[in-house]
Design a protein around this motif. Structure first.
Motif, PDB file in Angstrom:
ATOM      1  N   PRO A  49      52.403 -54.999  -6.202  1.00 39.15           N
ATOM      2  CA  PRO A  49      53.789 -54.610  -5.853  1.00 39.15           C
ATOM      3  C   PRO A  49      54.335 -55.313  -4.614  1.00 39.15           C
ATOM      4  O   PRO A  49      55.545 -55.490  -4.487  1.00 39.15           O
ATOM      5  CB  PRO A  49      53.674 -53.090  -5.618  1.00 39.15           C
ATOM      6  N   GLN A  50      53.452 -55.711  -3.692  1.00 37.45           N
ATOM      7  CA  GLN A  50      53.920 -56.371  -2.470  1.00 37.45           C
ATOM      8  C   GLN A  50      54.571 -57.718  -2.752  1.00 37.45           C
ATOM      9  O   GLN A  50      55.303 -58.268  -1.918  1.00 37.45           O
ATOM     10  CB  GLN A  50      52.769 -56.539  -1.474  1.00 37.45           C
ATOM     11  N   LEU A  51      54.314 -58.263  -3.962  1.00 40.50           N
ATOM     12  CA  LEU A  51      54.920 -59.541  -4.346  1.00 40.50           C
ATOM     13  C   LEU A  51      56.203 -59.360  -5.149  1.00 40.50           C
ATOM     14  O   LEU A  51      56.934 -60.334  -5.374  1.00 40.50           O
ATOM     15  CB  LEU A  51      53.924 -60.367  -5.174  1.00 40.50           C
ATOM     16  N   ALA A  52      56.456 -58.129  -5.599  1.00 41.09           N
ATOM     17  CA  ALA A  52      57.557 -57.882  -6.527  1.00 41.09           C
ATOM     18  C   ALA A  52      58.914 -58.307  -5.962  1.00 41.09           C
ATOM     19  O   ALA A  52      59.733 -58.894  -6.679  1.00 41.09           O
ATOM     20  CB  ALA A  52      57.584 -56.411  -6.920  1.00 41.09           C
ATOM     21  N   TYR A  53      59.151 -58.022  -4.685  1.00 41.15           N
ATOM     22  CA  TYR A  53      60.454 -58.358  -4.094  1.00 41.15           C
ATOM     23  C   TYR A  53      60.694 -59.864  -4.101  1.00 41.15           C
ATOM     24  O   TYR A  53      61.760 -60.341  -4.512  1.00 41.15           O
ATOM     25  CB  TYR A  53      60.515 -57.803  -2.668  1.00 41.15           C
ATOM     26  N   ASN A  54      59.707 -60.629  -3.656  1.00 40.53           N
ATOM     27  CA  ASN A  54      59.865 -62.089  -3.627  1.00 40.53           C
ATOM     28  C   ASN A  54      59.973 -62.681  -5.029  1.00 40.53           C
ATOM     29  O   ASN A  54      60.731 -63.628  -5.258  1.00 40.53           O
ATOM     30  CB  ASN A  54      58.689 -62.723  -2.880  1.00 40.53           C
ATOM     31  N   LEU A  55      59.221 -62.134  -5.977  1.00 42.14           N
ATOM     32  CA  LEU A  55      59.325 -62.595  -7.360  1.00 42.14           C
ATOM     33  C   LEU A  55      60.715 -62.313  -7.919  1.00 42.14           C
ATOM     34  O   LEU A  55      61.297 -63.136  -8.634  1.00 42.14           O
ATOM     35  CB  LEU A  55      58.257 -61.910  -8.229  1.00 42.14           C
ATOM     36  N   SER A  56      61.253 -61.160  -7.564  1.00 40.37           N
ATOM     37  CA  SER A  56      62.588 -60.788  -8.022  1.00 40.37           C
ATOM     38  C   SER A  56      63.638 -61.747  -7.465  1.00 40.37           C
ATOM     39  O   SER A  56      64.581 -62.136  -8.161  1.00 40.37           O
ATOM     40  CB  SER A  56      62.895 -59.349  -7.608  1.00 40.37           C
ATOM     41  N   ILE A  57      63.485 -62.120  -6.201  1.00 44.09           N
ATOM     42  CA  ILE A  57      64.426 -63.075  -5.592  1.00 44.09           C
ATOM     43  C   ILE A  57      64.368 -64.422  -6.321  1.00 44.09           C
ATOM     44  O   ILE A  57      65.404 -65.041  -6.597  1.00 44.09           O
ATOM     45  CB  ILE A  57      64.102 -63.259  -4.097  1.00 44.09           C
ATOM     46  N   ALA A  58      63.148 -64.860  -6.644  1.00 45.64           N
ATOM     47  CA  ALA A  58      63.000 -66.133  -7.359  1.00 45.64           C
ATOM     48  C   ALA A  58      63.716 -66.080  -8.711  1.00 45.64           C
ATOM     49  O   ALA A  58      64.436 -67.017  -9.102  1.00 45.64           O
ATOM     50  CB  ALA A  58      61.522 -66.449  -7.553  1.00 45.64           C
ATOM     51  N   LEU A  59      63.561 -64.982  -9.424  1.00 44.12           N
ATOM     52  CA  LEU A  59      64.229 -64.818 -10.723  1.00 44.12           C
ATOM     53  C   LEU A  59      65.747 -64.738 -10.541  1.00 44.12           C
ATOM     54  O   LEU A  59      66.508 -65.227 -11.380  1.00 44.12           O
ATOM     55  CB  LEU A  59      63.702 -63.557 -11.418  1.00 44.12           C
ATOM     56  N   TYR A  60      66.174 -64.120  -9.457  1.00 43.64           N
ATOM     57  CA  TYR A  60      67.603 -64.022  -9.157  1.00 43.64           C
ATOM     58  C   TYR A  60      68.224 -65.409  -9.026  1.00 43.64           C
ATOM     59  O   TYR A  60      69.297 -65.685  -9.559  1.00 43.64           O
ATOM     60  CB  TYR A  60      67.783 -63.221  -7.867  1.00 43.64           C
ATOM     61  N   PHE A  61      67.548 -66.294  -8.304  1.00 47.01           N
ATOM     62  CA  PHE A  61      68.091 -67.640  -8.127  1.00 47.01           C
ATOM     63  C   PHE A  61      68.031 -68.473  -9.401  1.00 47.01           C
ATOM     64  O   PHE A  61      68.725 -69.483  -9.524  1.00 47.01           O
ATOM     65  CB  PHE A  61      67.369 -68.353  -6.975  1.00 47.01           C
ATOM     66  N   LEU A  62      67.213 -68.046 -10.351  1.00 48.13           N
ATOM     67  CA  LEU A  62      67.214 -68.677 -11.673  1.00 48.13           C
ATOM     68  C   LEU A  62      68.277 -68.055 -12.584  1.00 48.13           C
ATOM     69  O   LEU A  62      68.384 -68.425 -13.762  1.00 48.13           O
ATOM     70  CB  LEU A  62      65.831 -68.548 -12.325  1.00 48.13           C
ATOM     71  N   GLU A  63      69.034 -67.097 -12.021  1.00 43.98           N
ATOM     72  CA  GLU A  63      70.079 -66.357 -12.731  1.00 43.98           C
ATOM     73  C   GLU A  63      69.515 -65.523 -13.876  1.00 43.98           C
ATOM     74  O   GLU A  63      70.211 -65.212 -14.850  1.00 43.98           O
ATOM     75  CB  GLU A  63      71.176 -67.303 -13.237  1.00 43.98           C
ATOM     76  N   LEU A  64      68.259 -65.119 -13.733  1.00 42.78           N
ATOM     77  CA  LEU A  64      67.641 -64.201 -14.693  1.00 42.78           C
ATOM     78  C   LEU A  64      67.761 -62.789 -14.114  1.00 42.78           C
ATOM     79  O   LEU A  64      66.787 -62.165 -13.704  1.00 42.78           O
ATOM     80  CB  LEU A  64      66.172 -64.589 -14.921  1.00 42.78           C
ATOM     81  N   TYR A  65      68.982 -62.301 -14.069  1.00 43.91           N
ATOM     82  CA  TYR A  65      69.280 -61.074 -13.337  1.00 43.91           C
ATOM     83  C   TYR A  65      68.627 -59.834 -13.949  1.00 43.91           C
ATOM     84  O   TYR A  65      68.140 -58.967 -13.220  1.00 43.91           O
ATOM     85  CB  TYR A  65      70.793 -60.884 -13.247  1.00 43.91           C
ATOM     86  N   ASP A  66      68.622 -59.728 -15.274  1.00 44.25           N
ATOM     87  CA  ASP A  66      67.994 -58.568 -15.906  1.00 44.25           C
ATOM     88  C   ASP A  66      66.505 -58.517 -15.577  1.00 44.25           C
ATOM     89  O   ASP A  66      65.963 -57.463 -15.224  1.00 44.25           O
ATOM     90  CB  ASP A  66      68.188 -58.616 -17.425  1.00 44.25           C
ATOM     91  N   LEU A  67      65.866 -59.665 -15.696  1.00 44.26           N
ATOM     92  CA  LEU A  67      64.439 -59.720 -15.384  1.00 44.26           C
ATOM     93  C   LEU A  67      64.187 -59.482 -13.900  1.00 44.26           C
ATOM     94  O   LEU A  67      63.183 -58.854 -13.524  1.00 44.26           O
ATOM     95  CB  LEU A  67      63.872 -61.081 -15.805  1.00 44.26           C
ATOM     96  N   ALA A  68      65.094 -59.963 -13.048  1.00 46.04           N
ATOM     97  CA  ALA A  68      64.965 -59.728 -11.608  1.00 46.04           C
ATOM     98  C   ALA A  68      64.993 -58.237 -11.302  1.00 46.04           C
ATOM     99  O   ALA A  68      64.209 -57.738 -10.482  1.00 46.04           O
ATOM    100  CB  ALA A  68      66.091 -60.441 -10.863  1.00 46.04           C
ATOM    101  N   HIS A  69      65.880 -57.524 -11.989  1.00 50.72           N
ATOM    102  CA  HIS A  69      65.973 -56.071 -11.767  1.00 50.72           C
ATOM    103  C   HIS A  69      64.728 -55.360 -12.276  1.00 50.72           C
ATOM    104  O   HIS A  69      64.206 -54.445 -11.632  1.00 50.72           O
ATOM    105  CB  HIS A  69      67.215 -55.514 -12.462  1.00 50.72           C
ATOM    106  N   GLU A  70      64.231 -55.766 -13.432  1.00 46.59           N
ATOM    107  CA  GLU A  70      63.025 -55.145 -13.985  1.00 46.59           C
ATOM    108  C   GLU A  70      61.822 -55.390 -13.071  1.00 46.59           C
ATOM    109  O   GLU A  70      60.985 -54.515 -12.885  1.00 46.59           O
ATOM    110  CB  GLU A  70      62.752 -55.713 -15.375  1.00 46.59           C
TER     111      GLU A  70
END
Length: 348
Positions: A233-254
């Motif tokens: 879980p400690q990596l989840a935030y940074n992984l979400s940011i990476a997905l956000y910049f790929l414009e994979l917003y649904d996956l970023a939220h999940e």
């Protein structure tokens, strides 16, 4: 010493050329003219430091007889420097004069005479008590000012005052704690501000970076990301940011769902919900953040700004514009709200 007296002595030095000539002129002034106490004090201090202690002592003898105002602090300092030990007559005169001495002073620092007369101990204790009382009153005024700055969310002024209090009262752990708490609140304010100031658009979106076919082909990759976020879980935030910049917003939220609860996570959740066009969910998340961080001075601006964006996404641009207007009324320098109002101008 006042600026005018400094200038007067400087002019004397310039015109007379030598210190002894200036000293002679000042001694004549002190002995023959009726001077204000401030002038007497300035001239006496200058002469003492210039080496004219004996001449000044002679003047004091005359002043004592005349019962005129004298620079008592300077007199005590001079006696201390020459190692004078007072007799009974001197002590009697000293305390008579001290009765009429206005204000507190540090003169007892120059008087190691407690063994000669117990009244010096009382005098020192009284001076300490008075200074302690003044210090207490000053501290209370600082605390009142600190409460006022906090109540009015004057953050920069609060920081300056806390820095001063920590410096003035290094032994008071309360101010150290207040400073630490302030830094935490300030950090939260910066994080929350960045969360919404970085975005200056509306509910309009560009075409996604990836097509449906491309996303389907990358399904194995995205599944592994979610597994990693769940496992660590400690990596989840940074992984979400990476997905956000790929414009994979649904996956970023999940993916963000697995991150530990924190201020930055809560704000980022609002952002990804908005970007993924889940406007109703976005409004729910805003309400949670608004309540959860109500003590944060920037929360009201951040949540109002995002609420306006979400309402615009739901087609309620007029209501959204009213919210933005309320922001710029309170904070005219809020550029993001100004920009969005101008952008929506044609749609309101």
């Amino acid at each position: 010493m006042s600026r005018s007296l400094e200038v007067a002595i400087r002019d004397l030095l310039s015109s007379k050329g030598k210190v002894d000539r200036v000293a002679k002129d000042l001694l004549n002034k002190l002995s023959s003219q009726t001077l204000r106490l401030e002038e007497k004090t300035a001239y006496v201090n200058f002469l003492i430091r210039a080496g004219y202690g004996q001449e000044i002592l002679a003047l004091y003898s005359t002043w004592f007889k005349e019962k005129s105002d004298i620079p008592l602090m300077s007199y005590c300092f001079l006696l201390y420097r020459i190692g004078y030990k007072p007799d009974a007559e001197f002590l009697k005169n000293f305390f008579e004069i001290y009765k009429n001495f206005n204000g507190h002073s540090l003169l007892t620092h120059f008087l190691p005479w407690e063994t000669l007369d117990p009244r010096f101990i009382d005098l020192k204790n009284a001076t300490v008590d008075k200074l302690t009382h003044i210090a207490k009153e000053r501290k209370e005024k600082y605390l009142i000012k600190l409460d006022y700055l906090r109540a009015n969310r004057m953050i920069e002024e609060e920081e300056k005052l806390l820095d001063k209090l920590v410096k003035f009262y290094p032994d008071d752990s309360n101010f150290q704690t207040d400073k630490k708490n302030f830094r935490q609140r300030w950090a939260r304010a910066i994080i929350s501000r960045k969360a919404f100031e970085s975005f200056d658009g509306g509910a309009e979106h560009t075409e996604p970076l990836f097509t449906e076919d491309e996303l389907s082909a990358a399904k194995i990759f995205t599944t592994e990301i979610k597994k990693l976020a769940k496992k660590k879980p400690q990596l989840a935030y940074n992984l979400s940011i990476a997905l956000y910049f790929l414009e994979l917003y649904d996956l970023a939220h999940e993916t963000l769902f697995f991150a530990p609860q924190a201020l930055n996570v809560d704000w980022f959740s609002i952002e990804v919900l908005f970007r993924s066009r889940r406007y109703a969910q976005c409004l729910d998340a805003i309400a949670i953040v608004e309540k959860k961080y109500s003590d944060d001075p920037e929360t009201v601006f951040g949540t109002t700004y995002y609420r306006a964006l979400a309402l615009d996404g739901l087609g309620q641009t007029g209501m959204a514009a009213e919210l933005l207007k309320s922001i710029v009324t309170i904070r005219p320098t809020y550029r993001s709200a100004h920009s969005l109002l101008l952008k929506w101008g044609g749609r309101i």
